[in-house]
Motif scaffolding. Structure first.
Motif, short mmCIF file in Angstrom:
data_model
loop_
_atom_site.label_atom_id
_atom_site.label_comp_id
_atom_site.label_asym_id
_atom_site.label_seq_id
_atom_site.Cartn_x
_atom_site.Cartn_y
_atom_site.Cartn_z
N ASP A 205 83.12 60.63 12.49
CA ASP A 205 83.14 61.18 11.41
C ASP A 205 83.94 60.21 10.26
N ASN A 206 85.15 59.71 10.61
CA ASN A 206 85.57 58.64 9.76
C ASN A 206 85.67 57.24 10.56
N PRO A 207 84.70 56.80 10.50
CA PRO A 207 84.34 55.16 10.97
C PRO A 207 85.67 54.14 10.44
N PRO A 208 86.31 53.44 11.43
CA PRO A 208 87.41 52.66 10.77
C PRO A 208 86.70 51.57 9.95
N PRO A 209 87.43 50.97 8.86
CA PRO A 209 86.92 49.97 8.15
C PRO A 209 86.03 48.75 9.16
N PRO A 210 85.06 48.13 8.47
CA PRO A 210 84.41 47.28 9.55
C PRO A 210 85.59 46.04 9.96
N ARG A 211 85.32 45.62 11.00
CA ARG A 211 86.22 44.46 11.69
C ARG A 211 85.96 43.25 11.26
N ASP A 212 87.07 42.73 10.82
CA ASP A 212 87.02 41.30 10.22
C ASP A 212 86.18 40.36 10.95
N PRO A 213 85.24 39.67 10.69
CA PRO A 213 84.34 38.97 11.25
C PRO A 213 84.98 37.64 11.82
N ASN A 214 85.98 37.36 11.22
CA ASN A 214 86.60 36.09 11.81
C ASN A 214 87.53 36.13 12.93
N LEU A 215 87.73 37.55 13.16
CA LEU A 215 88.44 37.70 14.42
C LEU A 215 87.92 37.49 15.72
#
Ligand SMILES: Cc1cc2nc3c(=O)[nH]c(=O)nc-3n(C[C@H](O)[C@H](O)[C@H](O)COP(=O)(O)OP(=O)(O)OC[C@H]3O[C@@H](n4cnc5c(N)ncnc54)[C@H](O)[C@@H]3O)c2cc1C
Length: 575
Positions: free
Chosen positions: A279-289
């Motif tokens: 229901d509350n997806p986390p913000p998208p993951r930093d693609p550089n990680l």
């Protein structure tokens, strides 16, 4: 250290709801009349059991009197001073620089030793690379971000997620179940598995009591005796070197504790959590990680864990002051006055905000005069001794059954329940976990011994500890004719890992409240006794405390900023 079992990874701890320290600007608003926070008396908080009075190097240095002439002033006032350059202090500093540069213009990290890293100590000699403190970390995004920002992400190495974990039970090394093999696995009996399954879904368990439970009480009630004695008890040795009859489930393994609280059962809570995340997806993951392999993996660096603190230290440059021992902290004119001994003589630094990342007993000592209640709470946390013993054997000394069909030992390590007559707490198969840890043809084993239930290691010599570990390994892992090992390294940590006993969270709250009462606004207590002991938790806690410090500095700046000029519309009314 080591660990094992089910969904919990080796070498991970997960303290509950991490406590943030005294952001007094915000907390002051929460205080009731008369200045008390919620009216709770700190005297009602039970003090955790203390062990014998053993002194660490950091503690001794902090208590030595200041000597060496007049105290000189250190240049300009700092926005923030971080005390301690372990992984918490360094990562918090990195976050202040890279995430909060707008709010925090100046900071210093001060460290009593002449190297950064705190507990993280890697050694390299004669073709061996070994760890004296932690062996690996759980690669959460906070650690990966720290590695990326410090410029050492290319050096990351990850353990094979299919590697087995073992528990020594009734004379045999047995694999810890990991998903699909849970049914066929022989660590638990059929009844043990049924009991655990029914308990996990809430069909066979007593309801949670109103009082705080120990790890033993919680696990036996929810999952039954077998899961406790064969999985969780050794896991407590692996993470805390601790005693599960004293550790608080809420404080030491909060992520599991909260599942039952929120969902009525462990499975109910897990389902709620999945739904909540959907229901509350986390913000998208930093693609550089960097992306670690999927599954139960652990991380390190090609040349060992100290790569990370060294890289952070190098990128922070002169903001890190080594061989600076904080001796005294005072409040003067709404600011902090910190007095250090340094190689150049005594130095006084003035700062708006201070973050303690030292062990709790060092913070306690420094606060004893001004905030005696914080002193008594912080001083109540017990740190048992732990010995780390690193031995190397020829590969041929390892029992044949440990090798897979490909001729490799694909395993993380083994844990030893206290009931099984083995003194060593657990052993990590260092050279099978990460590449390049020892010369070809050898097998490097890092073992831990001591802990809450065996404090007698402090009376033993390093040779005796190595001999004990070798004896234990012969019972479990080595062939009868295995040659004597090469002792690569032994280190005894007199005060190793803080124990999260019953009342831990309340004691932390009481320490923070006492600081607020004493007017120590902008002082933050951080470090592993606060965030959780696993490195991943420490780094997460470091980023969180940096958020809090930045918020404090922002609030301070907004309070001291001159009133904003009225807008042109308003001006036209009065001029
Ligand atoms: C033997 C052992 C094995 C472990 N194994 C693992 C593992 O495998 N995986 C894992 O995730 N975790 C493991 N841990 C836990 C983990 O290493 C620690 O929780 C973590 O490193 C703590 O970091 P910290 O920065 O909070 O504290 P610390 O590392 O204790 O850093 C505090 C710093 O403060 C400094 N300091 C003290 N007094 C002063 C003063 N007066 N002035 C200035 N500086 C001062 C100290 O010198 C130190 O550098 C292990 C710990 C130990 C001891």
């Amino acid at each position: 250290m080591t660990g094992g079992g089910g969904r919990v990874l080796l070498g991970r701890g997960n303290a509950a709801v991490p406590r943030r320290a005294g952001n007094a600007v915000r907390r002051r608003a929460e205080r009731g009349p008369g200045g008390r926070t919620g009216g709770r008396s700190i005297n009602t908080v039970s003090l955790a059991r203390q062990g014998p009075r053993v002194r660490s190097l950091a503690e001794e240095r902090s208590e030595e009197p200041i000597s060496g002439g007049d105290v000189s002033e250190f240049g300009e006032e700092q926005d923030v001073v971080l005390v301690g350059a372990g992984i918490t202090g360094l990562c918090a500093a990195l976050a202040l620089r890279d995430v909060h540069g707008e709010d925090v213009k100046s900071f210093l990290v001060t460290e009593t030793r002449d190297v950064v890293g705190g507990n993280v100590i890697t050694k390299e000699k004669d073709g061996y690379i070994w760890e004296e403190g932690p062996n690996s970390f759980q690669p959460n995004d906070f650690v990966l971000k720290a590695a990326l920002d410090a410029g050492c992400a290319d050096e990351l190495v990850f353990g094979d997620p299919t590697a087995s974990r073992y528990v020594f039970w009734e004379g045999e090394l047995r694999k810890v179940p990991s998903g699909p093999d849970a049914v066929t696995n022989n660590l638990l009996s059929l009844w043990g598995k049924i009991r655990a399954g029914l308990g996990a879904v809430g069909l066979l368990k007593e309801p949670a009591p109103d009082t705080e439970e120990t790890v033993e009480q919680f696990i036996r009630r929810n999952l039954g005796d077998e899961v406790f004695y064969r999985l969780i008890e050794p896991f407590c040795s692996g993470v805390y070197a601790g005693d599960p009859t004293k550790l608080s489930m809420k404080a030491a393994f909060g992520k599991i504790w909260i599942l039952e609280k929120n969902g009525g059962s462990l499975v109910g809570g897990a389902l709620n959590l999945i739904k909540e995340k959907k229901d509350n997806p986390p913000p998208p993951r930093d693609p550089n990680l960097p992306t670690p392999p999927k599954g139960q993996t652990v991380g390190s660096f090609r040349k060992g864990l100290q790569t990370l603190p060294n890289a952070i230290g190098a990128t922070l440059g002169k903001k890190v002051r080594l061989s600076w021992t904080l001796k005294d902290i005072d409040r003067e004119g709404g600011k902090y006055k910190l007095t250090y001994t340094t190689p150049e003589g005594p130095v006084c630094v003035r700062a708006k905000s201070v973050v303690f990342t030292t062990p709790s007993y060092v913070a306690a000592q420094l606060l004893r005069r001004e905030i005696p209640d914080a002193h008594s709470q912080l001083n109540s946390f017990f740190y048992p001794p732990v010995g780390s013993v690193v031995l190397s054997y020829p590969k041929t000394a390892i029992r044949d059954e440990m090798y897979g069909p490909d001729g490799r030992i694909n395993a993380f390590g083994q844990l030893h329940p206290r009931t099984q007559g083995i003194t060593t707490l657990g052993t990590i198969y260092s050279s099978s976990l990460f590449p390049g840890r020892c010369p070809d043809g050898e097998f490097l084993l890092s073992s831990y011994i001591g802990g809450t239930l065996n404090q007698g290691i402090l009376d033993q010599t390093e040779e005796e500890l190595a001999a004990q570990v070798d004896k234990d390994l012969r019972t479990m892992l080595l062939k009868p004719n295995a040659p004597k090992p090469k002792t690569v390294g032994v280190r005894v940590w007199q005060k190793a890992i803080p124990q999260f006993y019953l009342g831990h969270m309340e004691a932390l709250d009481a320490a923070n409240e006492a600081a607020v009462e004493a007017g120590y606004e902008g002082m933050f207590l951080s470090g592993n006794y606060n965030s959780g002991v696993a490195l991943g938790k420490c780094v997460e806690g470091a980023y969180k405390v940096a958020d809090d410090v930045a918020e404090y500095c922002r609030e301070l700046a907004s309070m001291s900023a001159p009133a904003a000029p009225a807008s042109s519309e308003e001006e036209s009314f009065f001029v």
